[in-house]
Design a protein around this motif. Sequence first.
Motif, PDB file in Angstrom:
ATOM      1  N   GLU A  11       0.866  -1.182   0.000  1.00  0.00           N
ATOM      2  CA  GLU A  11       0.000   0.000   0.000  1.00  0.00           C
ATOM      3  C   GLU A  11       0.902   1.231   0.000  1.00  0.00           C
ATOM      4  O   GLU A  11       1.761   1.376   0.877  1.00  0.00           O
ATOM      5  CB  GLU A  11      -0.911  -0.011   1.221  1.00  0.00           C
ATOM      6  CG  GLU A  11      -1.848  -1.202   1.245  1.00  0.00           C
ATOM      7  CD  GLU A  11      -2.627  -1.327   2.548  1.00  0.00           C
ATOM      8  OE1 GLU A  11      -2.390  -0.539   3.496  1.00  0.00           O
ATOM      9  OE2 GLU A  11      -3.474  -2.234   2.614  1.00  0.00           O
ATOM     10  N   LEU A  12       0.699   2.107  -0.999  1.00  0.00           N
ATOM     11  CA  LEU A  12       1.547   3.276  -1.186  1.00  0.00           C
ATOM     12  C   LEU A  12       0.827   4.552  -0.806  1.00  0.00           C
ATOM     13  O   LEU A  12      -0.396   4.659  -0.954  1.00  0.00           O
ATOM     14  CB  LEU A  12       1.987   3.370  -2.655  1.00  0.00           C
ATOM     15  CG  LEU A  12       2.670   2.139  -3.243  1.00  0.00           C
ATOM     16  CD1 LEU A  12       2.837   2.292  -4.745  1.00  0.00           C
ATOM     17  CD2 LEU A  12       3.998   1.898  -2.571  1.00  0.00           C
ATOM     18  N   ASP A  13       1.604   5.551  -0.371  1.00  0.00           N
ATOM     19  CA  ASP A  13       1.021   6.865  -0.122  1.00  0.00           C
ATOM     20  C   ASP A  13       0.971   7.632  -1.443  1.00  0.00           C
ATOM     21  O   ASP A  13       1.275   7.089  -2.512  1.00  0.00           O
ATOM     22  CB  ASP A  13       1.783   7.620   0.977  1.00  0.00           C
ATOM     23  CG  ASP A  13       3.191   8.032   0.586  1.00  0.00           C
ATOM     24  OD1 ASP A  13       3.578   7.914  -0.602  1.00  0.00           O
ATOM     25  OD2 ASP A  13       3.933   8.492   1.479  1.00  0.00           O
ATOM     26  N   PRO A  18       5.980   3.204   0.344  1.00  0.00           N
ATOM     27  CA  PRO A  18       5.206   2.168   1.021  1.00  0.00           C
ATOM     28  C   PRO A  18       4.758   2.584   2.425  1.00  0.00           C
ATOM     29  O   PRO A  18       5.551   3.049   3.234  1.00  0.00           O
ATOM     30  CB  PRO A  18       6.180   0.990   1.102  1.00  0.00           C
ATOM     31  CG  PRO A  18       7.124   1.203  -0.029  1.00  0.00           C
ATOM     32  CD  PRO A  18       7.286   2.700  -0.110  1.00  0.00           C
ATOM     33  N   GLU A  19       3.464   2.452   2.663  1.00  0.00           N
ATOM     34  CA  GLU A  19       2.900   2.673   3.990  1.00  0.00           C
ATOM     35  C   GLU A  19       2.689   1.349   4.705  1.00  0.00           C
ATOM     36  O   GLU A  19       2.897   1.246   5.907  1.00  0.00           O
ATOM     37  CB  GLU A  19       1.578   3.434   3.902  1.00  0.00           C
ATOM     38  CG  GLU A  19       1.761   4.906   3.630  1.00  0.00           C
ATOM     39  CD  GLU A  19       0.473   5.695   3.825  1.00  0.00           C
ATOM     40  OE1 GLU A  19      -0.618   5.096   3.897  1.00  0.00           O
ATOM     41  OE2 GLU A  19       0.576   6.924   3.910  1.00  0.00           O
ATOM     42  N   ASN A  20       2.264   0.337   3.956  1.00  0.00           N
ATOM     43  CA  ASN A  20       2.018  -0.983   4.511  1.00  0.00           C
ATOM     44  C   ASN A  20       2.468  -2.041   3.512  1.00  0.00           C
ATOM     45  O   ASN A  20       2.297  -1.872   2.301  1.00  0.00           O
ATOM     46  CB  ASN A  20       0.524  -1.188   4.810  1.00  0.00           C
ATOM     47  CG  ASN A  20       0.027  -0.250   5.881  1.00  0.00           C
ATOM     48  OD1 ASN A  20       0.508  -0.298   7.007  1.00  0.00           O
ATOM     49  ND2 ASN A  20      -0.922   0.597   5.538  1.00  0.00           N
ATOM     50  N   LYS A  37       7.269  -4.728   7.926  1.00  0.00           N
ATOM     51  CA  LYS A  37       7.777  -3.381   7.676  1.00  0.00           C
ATOM     52  C   LYS A  37       8.806  -3.326   6.553  1.00  0.00           C
ATOM     53  O   LYS A  37       9.121  -2.257   6.049  1.00  0.00           O
ATOM     54  CB  LYS A  37       8.390  -2.795   8.946  1.00  0.00           C
ATOM     55  CG  LYS A  37       7.366  -2.396   9.983  1.00  0.00           C
ATOM     56  CD  LYS A  37       8.032  -1.635  11.101  1.00  0.00           C
ATOM     57  CE  LYS A  37       7.020  -1.114  12.093  1.00  0.00           C
ATOM     58  NZ  LYS A  37       7.674  -0.313  13.127  1.00  0.00           N
ATOM     59  N   THR A  58       8.625   0.185   4.790  1.00  0.00           N
ATOM     60  CA  THR A  58       7.615   1.202   5.075  1.00  0.00           C
ATOM     61  C   THR A  58       8.268   2.436   5.672  1.00  0.00           C
ATOM     62  O   THR A  58       9.359   2.355   6.251  1.00  0.00           O
ATOM     63  CB  THR A  58       6.546   0.667   6.044  1.00  0.00           C
ATOM     64  OG1 THR A  58       7.180   0.293   7.270  1.00  0.00           O
ATOM     65  CG2 THR A  58       5.813  -0.528   5.454  1.00  0.00           C
ATOM     66  N   LYS A  59       7.579   3.543   5.526  1.00  0.00           N
ATOM     67  CA  LYS A  59       8.156   4.798   6.012  1.00  0.00           C
ATOM     68  C   LYS A  59       8.231   4.866   7.531  1.00  0.00           C
ATOM     69  O   LYS A  59       8.960   5.693   8.070  1.00  0.00           O
ATOM     70  CB  LYS A  59       7.414   5.997   5.442  1.00  0.00           C
ATOM     71  CG  LYS A  59       5.936   6.054   5.703  1.00  0.00           C
ATOM     72  CD  LYS A  59       5.351   7.230   4.936  1.00  0.00           C
ATOM     73  CE  LYS A  59       3.855   7.292   5.015  1.00  0.00           C
ATOM     74  NZ  LYS A  59       3.344   8.384   4.187  1.00  0.00           N
ATOM     75  N   ASP A  60       7.538   3.965   8.226  1.00  0.00           N
ATOM     76  CA  ASP A  60       7.629   3.987   9.689  1.00  0.00           C
ATOM     77  C   ASP A  60       8.633   2.967  10.238  1.00  0.00           C
ATOM     78  O   ASP A  60       8.760   2.819  11.450  1.00  0.00           O
ATOM     79  CB  ASP A  60       6.250   3.785  10.327  1.00  0.00           C
ATOM     80  CG  ASP A  60       5.684   2.392  10.115  1.00  0.00           C
ATOM     81  OD1 ASP A  60       6.097   1.726   9.146  1.00  0.00           O
ATOM     82  OD2 ASP A  60       4.835   1.978  10.912  1.00  0.00           O
TER      83      ASP A  60
END
Length: 110
Positions: A11-13, A18-20, A37, A58-60
């Motif tokens: 899942e992309l922003d 990638p967010e998820n 992640k 992911t970005k987090d």
Amino acid sequence: MKTAEIKVTVELDDNNVPENILWESTDSANKEAVPVKSMMLALWDHNYKNALRIDLWTKDMSVDEMKIFFFQTLMTMGDSFLRATGETNIIEDLRDYCDHFADKMQIPRS
């Protein structure tokens, strides 16, 4: 012949970051998609004698998590290489490097 499928959903922003990342497998006991992640996928193209790769995170994902992920990936790549080739001498060198990497990155080991 048995067939198994591995599915990765990213899942992309709005900026395509990638967010998820979710993965699932038809062979897994867990039938639900599992969030992760980071992922590294390497495939061998035997026609071109070339590795094809996808590296996503992911970005987090924190830098500390990435350091541990790389360390563990290097170690498991060594294990795979040893099983595939039986080349024990170079694996000892790789494990020495992994120890050095863990020390430099201050990665706790048990």
